[in-house]
Motif scaffolding. Structure first.
Motif, PDB file in Angstrom:
ATOM      1  N   ARG A 155       0.814  -1.217   0.000  1.00  0.00           N
ATOM      2  CA  ARG A 155       0.000   0.000   0.000  1.00  0.00           C
ATOM      3  C   ARG A 155       0.852   1.273   0.000  1.00  0.00           C
ATOM      4  O   ARG A 155       0.548   2.240  -0.693  1.00  0.00           O
ATOM      5  CB  ARG A 155      -0.922   0.014   1.219  1.00  0.00           C
ATOM      6  CG  ARG A 155      -1.989   1.114   1.168  1.00  0.00           C
ATOM      7  CD  ARG A 155      -2.750   1.222   2.492  1.00  0.00           C
ATOM      8  NE  ARG A 155      -3.403  -0.014   2.892  1.00  0.00           N
ATOM      9  CZ  ARG A 155      -4.587  -0.431   2.442  1.00  0.00           C
ATOM     10  NH1 ARG A 155      -5.256   0.293   1.570  1.00  0.00           N
ATOM     11  NH2 ARG A 155      -5.097  -1.574   2.877  1.00  0.00           N
ATOM     12  N   LEU A 194      -2.129  -6.140   1.340  1.00  0.00           N
ATOM     13  CA  LEU A 194      -1.692  -4.771   1.086  1.00  0.00           C
ATOM     14  C   LEU A 194      -0.856  -4.208   2.230  1.00  0.00           C
ATOM     15  O   LEU A 194       0.009  -3.369   2.007  1.00  0.00           O
ATOM     16  CB  LEU A 194      -2.910  -3.866   0.865  1.00  0.00           C
ATOM     17  CG  LEU A 194      -3.499  -3.813  -0.540  1.00  0.00           C
ATOM     18  CD1 LEU A 194      -4.793  -3.022  -0.530  1.00  0.00           C
ATOM     19  CD2 LEU A 194      -2.505  -3.190  -1.513  1.00  0.00           C
ATOM     20  N   ASP A 195      -1.115  -4.661   3.438  1.00  0.00           N
ATOM     21  CA  ASP A 195      -0.463  -4.071   4.602  1.00  0.00           C
ATOM     22  C   ASP A 195       0.575  -4.982   5.250  1.00  0.00           C
ATOM     23  O   ASP A 195       1.079  -4.678   6.331  1.00  0.00           O
ATOM     24  CB  ASP A 195      -1.522  -3.669   5.634  1.00  0.00           C
ATOM     25  CG  ASP A 195      -2.462  -2.603   5.095  1.00  0.00           C
ATOM     26  OD1 ASP A 195      -1.960  -1.586   4.595  1.00  0.00           O
ATOM     27  OD2 ASP A 195      -3.690  -2.802   5.155  1.00  0.00           O
ATOM     28  N   ASN A 219      -6.848   2.266  -3.205  1.00  0.00           N
ATOM     29  CA  ASN A 219      -6.253   1.430  -2.164  1.00  0.00           C
ATOM     30  C   ASN A 219      -4.809   1.756  -1.798  1.00  0.00           C
ATOM     31  O   ASN A 219      -4.372   1.414  -0.696  1.00  0.00           O
ATOM     32  CB  ASN A 219      -6.328  -0.043  -2.589  1.00  0.00           C
ATOM     33  CG  ASN A 219      -7.733  -0.582  -2.535  1.00  0.00           C
ATOM     34  OD1 ASN A 219      -8.235  -0.933  -1.472  1.00  0.00           O
ATOM     35  ND2 ASN A 219      -8.391  -0.646  -3.695  1.00  0.00           N
ATOM     36  N   TRP A 220      -4.055   2.380  -2.693  1.00  0.00           N
ATOM     37  CA  TRP A 220      -2.677   2.722  -2.389  1.00  0.00           C
ATOM     38  C   TRP A 220      -2.611   4.084  -1.696  1.00  0.00           C
ATOM     39  O   TRP A 220      -3.449   4.962  -1.927  1.00  0.00           O
ATOM     40  CB  TRP A 220      -1.847   2.785  -3.664  1.00  0.00           C
ATOM     41  CG  TRP A 220      -1.395   1.452  -4.179  1.00  0.00           C
ATOM     42  CD1 TRP A 220      -1.920   0.235  -3.886  1.00  0.00           C
ATOM     43  CD2 TRP A 220      -0.327   1.216  -5.105  1.00  0.00           C
ATOM     44  NE1 TRP A 220      -1.252  -0.760  -4.569  1.00  0.00           N
ATOM     45  CE2 TRP A 220      -0.266  -0.177  -5.322  1.00  0.00           C
ATOM     46  CE3 TRP A 220       0.566   2.029  -5.766  1.00  0.00           C
ATOM     47  CZ2 TRP A 220       0.667  -0.762  -6.182  1.00  0.00           C
ATOM     48  CZ3 TRP A 220       1.493   1.458  -6.620  1.00  0.00           C
ATOM     49  CH2 TRP A 220       1.558   0.077  -6.819  1.00  0.00           C
TER      50      TRP A 220
END
Length: 837
Positions: A462, A472-473, A672-673
């Motif tokens: 991310r 993502l994390d 999302n980023w």
């Protein structure tokens, strides 16, 4: 004439003069005149393996273990197709580079502060044991993700290359890998999200012979690919076969790829290329031309031109059953369509008119309309965008915006037409030493390594675009603690913001750095251990024509002109010694010597089907091939961009299988980023459609324009490839490292050609001479990149107390700010001020 023949002839003439000029007494007649030494001269084939994309063969002459001269290829009749591979001035200066005073002669270890350049000689045994001990320590303490094998493009070797260190690391558990590169990072992402390609899938240069309009944006092959086998040569030959072709070049600087070859040069302000493209698109759409001439093509082959196409694609994704596509669909918004954006309709309030673009780009509205008219009238428009555009702040957007022009013409898939990407090239096959598989799955952007030294443990997909993690994390979990830098000036000189990079390397307490190179580069001074590599003229190898050698494929069977000098060893030998110290020596060598590997890899190369038709035919053994030297093949490159998609219906490698004007994946990333624009970094934002953005340090950045009113454009010079060859005085004399200024700006600053100026901004300051020329746009200055950083020996500093760089390295002035999509380098976005030195 060969030097040996000249000396023999000189000796003969000297003898004749002696006889005729003396009396004929018997005493005098018995005198034998002195004879100069005319020992046998050895001839070997080597190669210039610098990263320009050509790997030109070099003919090396030596006597008694000393290189006497270097020549280029003139072995065959110079007929295009199987032509001579004539090296440029860089390759012809290899004798000077090989014998440079700063050649590294023995392994060394650091004894001063990192960056001071204080080292003492040590043995290879101590050097490789120290490296092995620290490598094992870092792996044990932090894991293999803490080991980084940096970029290293300074030598495009065949066998004795960086691949040896990849092989070594993979045998001991792997290392943190990197995606992207300093040349093409943002354009690779732009092409991926538009055409599903990799940024070098444009129509082959040879197909320009069938074009009727050529638009080049920042396209400069005659300086960047200048050898007799390079893209620049193909470009000139294609123009010779198409003398009536109309050529328009757009660039802040009048380059050597122009010089009368173009019909028109339009100087543009750096970083405003997307605004130019949008204004041309406005003319094509607003005039109704797209509706009547290319809308059928657009409707069939693209997604995102209008709202209806986005809605249709969204419904298809939702019904696909593919979890990724279903997720993409959640973030698709048909209000964000390209047509409305260009015309200023719907949610967009400002049409992208030529008048709007004129104020930004410096190109007049009339000239923009003329370009649009040329594109609309052309049946076979060839558009190509140079890599300089992608190395700007948010260069992904600029590249995608320019790619749209080829899409709007509706002519893609036809010979003589290209899609804006760099031309496709291919070469002969060459087998290389197998590197194996990297067990480490996490991969960071090549450009973020300095940040990873400080805060890599917090990297996520991310926040930093890390790849290879599940979510993502999910964090990388470790900083970089071990760097292996081989043939790599990105350790300092070619990376952004040199002063910041140097400080990071100095401050990193638990960081171990190895540099393997031939010369004491600015980056090597920051290493803990230095390993002296052998130069190309001391090496046996098998090399191909690299990645940008144009229509001619070739292989060079290199043979060492002289034995390895001093205490230098090849990368293969160095890696094998470290592998042995790590307990994997047998797996690394597989029981083969360097000579064994070369014979083995030559046999694989010789029997590969892609190499059929080589001239002359490959002999049975590598040693026989070394006697011949150079092998050629006409690659008959006739690639037409997107032809299989348009003509044969083969789906593209995009989520939709079509050309994506609207990228659902980028819409997902935008949602999302972490985007820097949200936290105040101007212009670093992700959008689903290509959009011109006002970025930091751009022409429209009012935050910095007052203090730093000049835009600095950087470029590749004929005297270097990146930073390679900077330490050759001949080339510094041939190609001056001077700041180009328009007379308009020179008058305003009161400077003349030859004056020295300090060029500075908040990141640092350099001192360079000035060259006044009409070949650069007003309010823009230009300087070749790649000069070696050198702190002023008199102790002069910039306004922040940092050393004044009298070497003139542009990256003293550039900014570390990874781009929003590729996390790539925006090093061509620079604002500066100048003063007389």
């Amino acid at each position: 004439m060969e030097r040996r023949s000249f000396l023999k002839m000189s000796a003969a003439l000297s003898a004749a003069a002696t006889v005729s000029g003396c009396n004929s007494s018997s005493k005098d007649a018995d005198v034998v005149p002195p004879q100069p030494p005319v020992g046998e001269e050895k001839v070997n084939w080597s190669s210039c393996l610098v990263n320009c994309g050509s790997n030109c063969p070099i003919k090396v002459f030596s006597r008694d273990g000393v290189i006497t001269r270097v020549e280029t290829d003139h072995e065959v009749e110079d007929v295009y197709g199987l032509h001579q591979v004539r090296a440029c001035a860089r390759g012809r200066s290899l004798r000077q580079r090989t014998y440079a005073p700063d050649r590294l002669k023995t392994p060394m270890k650091r004894v001063g502060e990192r960056g001071e350049g204080k080292f003492v000689p040590i043995s290879w045994d101590e050097a490789t044991q120290t490296i092995a001990d620290n490598l094992q320590r870092v792996i044990s303490q932090y894991g293999n993700q803490a080991v980084f094998r940096s970029y290293g493009s300074g030598a495009y070797y065949g066998f004795a290359s960086n691949a040896n260190f990849n092989r070594l690391f993979n045998l001991v558990g792997g290392c943190l890998n990197a995606y992207g590169n300093y040349s093409w990072a943002q354009q690779m992402e732009a092409a991926k999200h538009t055409f599903g390609t990799g940024s070098t899938s444009g129509s082959s240069t040879v197909t320009i012979e069938d074009s009727d309009f050529f638009l080049g944006v920042a396209y400069n092959p005659n300086e960047i690919r200048q050898s007799g086998s390079g893209e620049g040569y193909d470009f000139v030959k294609a123009l010779e076969r198409n003398p009536d072709l109309k050529i328009v070049m757009i660039d802040p600087r009048y380059t050597d790829s122009m010089l009368g070859k173009e019909g028109q040069w339009l100087p543009i302000r750096p970083g405003t290329d997307a605004a130019f493209a949008e204004a041309v698109a406005y003319e094509m759409i607003k005039s109704g031309w797209v509706d009547t001439h290319s809308l059928d093509f657009i409707s069939k082959h693209t997604v995102g031109y209008d709202a209806a196409s986005i809605d249709a694609q969204k419904a298809e994704f939702e019904a696909s059953g593919d979890a990724t596509k279903v997720e993409y669909a959640k973030h698709m918004n048909s209000e964000e369509n390209y047509r409305d954006y260009i015309l200023g309709l719907g949610i967009y309030s400002e049409p992208r008119t030529p008048e709007w673009a004129e104020k930004i780009t410096g190109i007049s509205a009339a000239q923009i309309r003329a370009i649009a008219k040329d594109l609309m009238n052309a049946q076979r428009p060839y558009i190509v965008v140079g890599a300089g555009v992608n190395r700007q702040a948010n260069g992904e957007q600029s590249m995608r915006a320019l790619y749209m022009l080829s899409v709007l013409t509706g002519k893609l898939g036809n010979r003589g037409v290209s899609n804006g990407e760099l031309p496709y090239m291919t070469g002969m096959y060459r087998a290389g030493i197998p590197a194996g598989t990297n067990p480490v799955k996490e991969t960071i952007s090549f450009f973020t390594w300095t940040e990873a030294v400080v805060n890599g443990k917090e990297f996520t997909a991310r926040t930093h675009g890390i790849r290879g993690t599940e979510g993502l994390d999910d964090k990388l979990g470790t900083n970089i603690h071990f760097i292996f830098s081989a043939s790599d000036s990105s350790l300092l000189n070619q990376h952004a913001e040199i002063n910041n990079t140097a400080q990071i390397l100095r401050d990193a307490q638990d960081l171990f750095v190895v540099s393997c190179d031939c010369w004491m580069t600015p980056g090597a001074k920051f290493a803990d251990i230095i390993l002296p590599d052998t130069s190309w003229l001391e090496s046996n190898d098998l090399v191909d024509n690299s990645y940008a050698a144009g229509s001619l494929g070739y292989l060079t069977a290199m043979s060492a002109a002289v034995d390895p000098m001093w205490d230098c060893k090849s990368m293969y030998e160095a890696a094998a010694m470290i592998a042995d110290k790590m307990g994997v020596g047998a797996q690394f060598t597989e029981g083969k010597t360097e000579a064994d590997w070369l014979e083995h890899l030559y046999e694989q190369t010789r029997t590969n089907s892609r190499n059929s038709g080589v001239v002359p035919a490959f002999p049975a053994t590598y040693k026989e091939a070394q006697q011949i030297g150079v092998f050629r093949k006409d690659m008959k490159l006739n690639h037409v961009a997107l032809q299989s998609f348009v003509k044969d219906g083969k789906a593209l490698n995009t989520p939709s299988g079509k050309i994506e004007i609207y990228s659902a994946e980028l819409a997902w990333r935008a949602a999302n980023w972490t985007q820097e624009d949200v936290t105040g970094v101007k212009g670093d934002t992700i959008t689903a459609i290509p959009q011109y953005t006002v970025t930091w340090d751009s022409y429209e950045d009012t935050d910095t324009a007052t203090d730093y009113p000049l835009q600095l454009a950087t470029y590749h010079t004929k005297g270097r490839t990146h930073s390679s060859y900077h330490n050759v005085p001949w080339l510094r004399e041939a190609v001056e490292d001077a700041l180009w200024m328009n007379q308009f700006d020179a008058d305003a600053y009161g400077v003349s050609s030859g004056d020295k100026v300090v060029v500075y901004n908040a990141r640092g300051a350099i001192e360079v001479p000035v060259k006044i020329t009409p070949r650069v746009a007003p309010n823009v200055v230009a300087l070749g990149q790649g000069a070696w950083y050198l702190a002023d020996t008199k102790g002069r500093t910039d306004d922040s107390g940092r050393p004044l760089d009298i070497g003139g390295a542009v990256n003293t002035l550039t900014r570390y700010q990874p781009s929003p999509v590729a996390k790539g380098n925006p090093q061509l976005t620079i604002r500066v001020q100048i003063r007389k030195a």
